[in-house]
Design an enzyme around this catalytic site. Sequence first.
Site, PDB file in Angstrom:
ATOM      1  N   CYS A 157      10.523  -6.128  -6.936  1.00  0.00           N
ATOM      2  CA  CYS A 157      11.213  -7.387  -6.645  1.00  0.00           C
ATOM      3  C   CYS A 157      11.655  -8.082  -7.939  1.00  0.00           C
ATOM      4  O   CYS A 157      12.831  -8.433  -8.110  1.00  0.00           O
ATOM      5  CB  CYS A 157      10.319  -8.288  -5.807  1.00  0.00           C
TER       6      CYS A 157
HETATM    7  N1  LIG Z   1       5.985  -8.226  -0.698  1.00  0.00           N
HETATM    8  C1  LIG Z   1       7.020  -8.058  -1.522  1.00  0.00           C
HETATM    9  O1  LIG Z   1       7.787  -9.012  -1.792  1.00  0.00           O
HETATM   10  C2  LIG Z   1       7.286  -6.734  -2.169  1.00  0.00           C
HETATM   11  C3  LIG Z   1       6.447  -5.649  -2.020  1.00  0.00           C
HETATM   12  N2  LIG Z   1       6.722  -4.470  -2.657  1.00  0.00           N
HETATM   13  C4  LIG Z   1       5.857  -3.316  -2.539  1.00  0.00           C
HETATM   14  O2  LIG Z   1       5.953  -2.831  -1.195  1.00  0.00           O
HETATM   15  C5  LIG Z   1       4.711  -2.287  -0.795  1.00  0.00           C
HETATM   16  C6  LIG Z   1       4.248  -3.067   0.454  1.00  0.00           C
HETATM   17  O3  LIG Z   1       4.088  -4.428   0.088  1.00  0.00           O
HETATM   18  P1  LIG Z   1       3.672  -5.552   1.104  1.00  0.00           P
HETATM   19  O4  LIG Z   1       4.230  -5.241   2.429  1.00  0.00           O
HETATM   20  O5  LIG Z   1       3.970  -6.828   0.488  1.00  0.00           O
HETATM   21  O6  LIG Z   1       2.101  -5.345   1.144  1.00  0.00           O
HETATM   22  P2  LIG Z   1       1.092  -5.721   2.284  1.00  0.00           P
HETATM   23  O7  LIG Z   1      -0.230  -5.804   1.640  1.00  0.00           O
HETATM   24  O8  LIG Z   1       1.584  -6.893   3.055  1.00  0.00           O
HETATM   25  O9  LIG Z   1       1.143  -4.442   3.230  1.00  0.00           O
HETATM   26  C7  LIG Z   1       0.762  -3.159   2.808  1.00  0.00           C
HETATM   27  C8  LIG Z   1       0.486  -2.347   4.035  1.00  0.00           C
HETATM   28  O10 LIG Z   1       0.068  -1.033   3.641  1.00  0.00           O
HETATM   29  C9  LIG Z   1      -0.783  -0.528   4.651  1.00  0.00           C
HETATM   30  N3  LIG Z   1      -1.781   0.387   4.082  1.00  0.00           N
HETATM   31  C10 LIG Z   1      -2.817   0.092   3.282  1.00  0.00           C
HETATM   32  N4  LIG Z   1      -3.517   1.200   2.978  1.00  0.00           N
HETATM   33  C11 LIG Z   1      -2.899   2.221   3.617  1.00  0.00           C
HETATM   34  C12 LIG Z   1      -3.143   3.621   3.697  1.00  0.00           C
HETATM   35  N5  LIG Z   1      -4.167   4.193   3.061  1.00  0.00           N
HETATM   36  N6  LIG Z   1      -2.304   4.382   4.431  1.00  0.00           N
HETATM   37  C13 LIG Z   1      -1.256   3.819   5.084  1.00  0.00           C
HETATM   38  N7  LIG Z   1      -0.989   2.496   5.060  1.00  0.00           N
HETATM   39  C14 LIG Z   1      -1.795   1.715   4.319  1.00  0.00           C
HETATM   40  C15 LIG Z   1      -1.487  -1.743   5.240  1.00  0.00           C
HETATM   41  O11 LIG Z   1      -1.432  -1.665   6.629  1.00  0.00           O
HETATM   42  P3  LIG Z   1      -2.518  -0.964   7.569  1.00  0.00           P
HETATM   43  O12 LIG Z   1      -3.871  -1.271   7.014  1.00  0.00           O
HETATM   44  O13 LIG Z   1      -2.247  -1.576   8.893  1.00  0.00           O
HETATM   45  O14 LIG Z   1      -2.156   0.488   7.465  1.00  0.00           O
HETATM   46  C16 LIG Z   1      -0.656  -2.937   4.849  1.00  0.00           C
HETATM   47  O15 LIG Z   1      -0.162  -3.625   5.966  1.00  0.00           O
HETATM   48  C17 LIG Z   1       3.745  -2.459  -1.963  1.00  0.00           C
HETATM   49  O16 LIG Z   1       3.742  -1.286  -2.729  1.00  0.00           O
HETATM   50  C18 LIG Z   1       4.379  -3.604  -2.740  1.00  0.00           C
HETATM   51  O17 LIG Z   1       3.987  -3.585  -4.057  1.00  0.00           O
HETATM   52  C19 LIG Z   1       7.844  -4.294  -3.393  1.00  0.00           C
HETATM   53  C20 LIG Z   1       8.720  -5.319  -3.554  1.00  0.00           C
HETATM   54  C21 LIG Z   1       8.495  -6.638  -2.988  1.00  0.00           C
HETATM   55  C1  LIG Z   2       3.690 -12.776  -6.189  1.00  0.00           C
HETATM   56  C2  LIG Z   2       3.094 -11.450  -6.504  1.00  0.00           C
HETATM   57  O1  LIG Z   2       1.888 -11.307  -6.606  1.00  0.00           O
HETATM   58  N1  LIG Z   2       3.924 -10.447  -6.674  1.00  0.00           N
HETATM   59  C3  LIG Z   2       3.489  -9.115  -6.950  1.00  0.00           C
HETATM   60  C4  LIG Z   2       4.635  -8.202  -6.813  1.00  0.00           C
HETATM   61  C5  LIG Z   2       4.072  -6.905  -6.393  1.00  0.00           C
HETATM   62  C6  LIG Z   2       5.045  -5.882  -6.098  1.00  0.00           C
HETATM   63  O2  LIG Z   2       6.042  -6.057  -5.471  1.00  0.00           O
HETATM   64  O3  LIG Z   2       4.667  -4.739  -6.588  1.00  0.00           O
HETATM   65  P1  LIG Z   2       5.461  -3.456  -6.903  1.00  0.00           P
HETATM   66  O4  LIG Z   2       6.892  -3.825  -6.958  1.00  0.00           O
HETATM   67  O5  LIG Z   2       4.929  -3.048  -8.213  1.00  0.00           O
HETATM   68  O6  LIG Z   2       5.205  -2.513  -5.804  1.00  0.00           O
HETATM   69  C7  LIG Z   2       2.904  -9.004  -8.373  1.00  0.00           C
HETATM   70  O7  LIG Z   2       3.240  -9.800  -9.219  1.00  0.00           O
HETATM   71  O8  LIG Z   2       2.176  -8.031  -8.622  1.00  0.00           O
END
Ligand SMILES: NC(=O)C1=CN([C@@H]2O[C@H](COP(=O)(O)OP(=O)(O)OC[C@H]3O[C@@H](n4cnc5c(N)ncnc54)[C@H](OP(=O)(O)O)[C@@H]3O)[C@@H](O)[C@H]2O)C=CC1
Ligand SMILES: CC(=O)N[C@@H](CCC(=O)OP(=O)(O)O)C(=O)O
Length: 353
Positions: A157
Site C-alpha cells: 500500500c
Molecule cells: N490491509 C491493507 O491495507 C493491505 C494489506 N496488504 C497485505 O494483504 C494481505 C492481507 O492483509 P489484510 O487483509 O489486511 O490482513 P488481515 O489480517 O485482515 O487478513 C489476513 C487473513 O489471512 C488469513 N490467514 C491467516 N493465516 C492463514 C493461513 N495459514 N492460511 C490461509 N489463510 C490464513 C486470515 O483468515 P482465516 O484465519 O479466516 O484464514 C485472515 O483473515 C497481507 O499480506 C497484507 O500485508 C497489502 C496491502 C494493503
Molecule cells: C497501518 C499498518 O500497520 N500498515 C501495515 C501495512 C502492511 C502491509 O500492507 O503489508 P505488506 O504490504 O508488506 O503486505 C504496516 O505498516 O506494516
Amino acid sequence: MGNEQKVNAAIVGSTGYGGVELIRLLLNHPNVNIASVISASSAGAPIADGYPHLNEIMCDTLDGVSAEEMRRKADVVFTATPSGVSGRLVPELLDAGLTVIDLSGDFRIKDGAVYTAWYKHEAPQAELLNDAVYGLCELYADGGYAQGRRFISNPGCYPTATLLGLAPAMKAGWIDPASLIIDAKSGVSGAGRGVNLGVHYAELNENFKAYKVNKHQHIPEIEQTLGEVAGTPVTVTFTTHLTPMTRGIMCTMYASLTGNYSEQDFISLYKDHYAGRRFVRIRPQGQWPATKEVFGSNYCDIGFAVDERTKRVTIISVIDNVVKGAAGQAIQNLNLMMGWDEALGLNLTPVYP
Ligand SMILES: NC(=O)C1=CN([C@@H]2O[C@H](COP(=O)(O)OP(=O)(O)OC[C@H]3O[C@@H](n4cnc5c(N)ncnc54)[C@H](OP(=O)(O)O)[C@@H]3O)[C@@H](O)[C@H]2O)C=CC1
Ligand SMILES: CC(=O)N[C@@H](CCC(=O)OP(=O)(O)O)C(=O)O
C-alpha cells in the site's frame, strides 16, 4: 457474459480486510464469478457470520485451504494472506496450474537475502521471486507486463502511493535520488483485521503516532523500484505514521530539484507520463489531494508544491489502502493479465463525504 464464461476466482484470506474488499469489488465485476471464499480458521461457517454487511448478498460458506479444491473450482486465486503464509501457499497453487495474484509482501523483493533482512523470515525460492511480476500497474506504459502472465505480486500500500508519486520525476532526472524523504500516514485498516494493542480504539483515537521508523518492510520495495527507474541504487528516508481513520494513505514526499522546474512543469510531466491511465489523477496548481477524495476508489491522486527558496519539491499522493493499495490494484492486475479494460469492475466514484 454467462456465469459459465466468466473467470472463476477463489479468495484465500477472505475473512481479512483485503479479502473482504476483493469480495465487495468482484461482486460487481462483469467477467468474474467468485467461486470460493476461503478461510483457514472458519471453514464451514457462512462468510456473513463474520461480516453481517454481506447478509443476503453473499450466502456462501467458507471453504478450507486446499489447492486441489481451488484447482477444481477456480481459474485464478487471490491470496490475501499474511507474509509467510503466502510464501508457503503460492508455490502449491502455481504447481496446481492456477493463476495467482498475491497481495502479501512475500514475492515483491527480488533478492531473497534483502527480503529476509527486512521481513525476518526465510524468503521464497529465488526462481519464484524471479517469476513474480511486480504489479504496480501504472509503472508500465501499458498492460503488456501482465498480459498472459500467471503470477503477479501485488505491490504494498505505501509503495503504491510512494512510487506513483515519485517515478515520473525520478525517470525524468528532475529530482536528486540521494535526497528523498517520504513522510507516510495510514489509516488503521492497513494493519489488517487482527486486533492488537497498537490498533485498540483507546490507543488510536485522538492520537497520531510514528512506527517502524527506518525499519519498515516497505523500504526495500520502494528502493528496489526507484533504483530500477533511476538506473542507480537509491536509498530513502521513510517514516510511517498511524492515523485515527479507517482507510487512506497519504505520502508527503520531499526531494531536491536538479534544475529549475516549476509546479506547472511537474503537472505537465505527470499528465504526459500517466496519459490514458484512468486511476492516476494529477491535481491542478495549488491543489493538494486529501485521503477522503479517493476513499473507496481505485484512484491515486497526486499534487505538487515547488519551493523556489529551498529548491525542493513536495509531492503529495493519496490512495485508499484497501482499494488501490490492495484489492483494487489486484483486480486491475487481473484485468490486464486477461487483456481486458483495466477499469473493469473498478469504476468507483470515491465515497464523499
Ligand atoms: N490491509 C491493507 O491495507 C493491505 C494489506 N496488504 C497485505 O494483504 C494481505 C492481507 O492483509 P489484510 O487483509 O489486511 O490482513 P488481515 O489480517 O485482515 O487478513 C489476513 C487473513 O489471512 C488469513 N490467514 C491467516 N493465516 C492463514 C493461513 N495459514 N492460511 C490461509 N489463510 C490464513 C486470515 O483468515 P482465516 O484465519 O479466516 O484464514 C485472515 O483473515 C497481507 O499480506 C497484507 O500485508 C497489502 C496491502 C494493503
Ligand atoms: C497501518 C499498518 O500497520 N500498515 C501495515 C501495512 C502492511 C502491509 O500492507 O503489508 P505488506 O504490504 O508488506 O503486505 C504496516 O505498516 O506494516
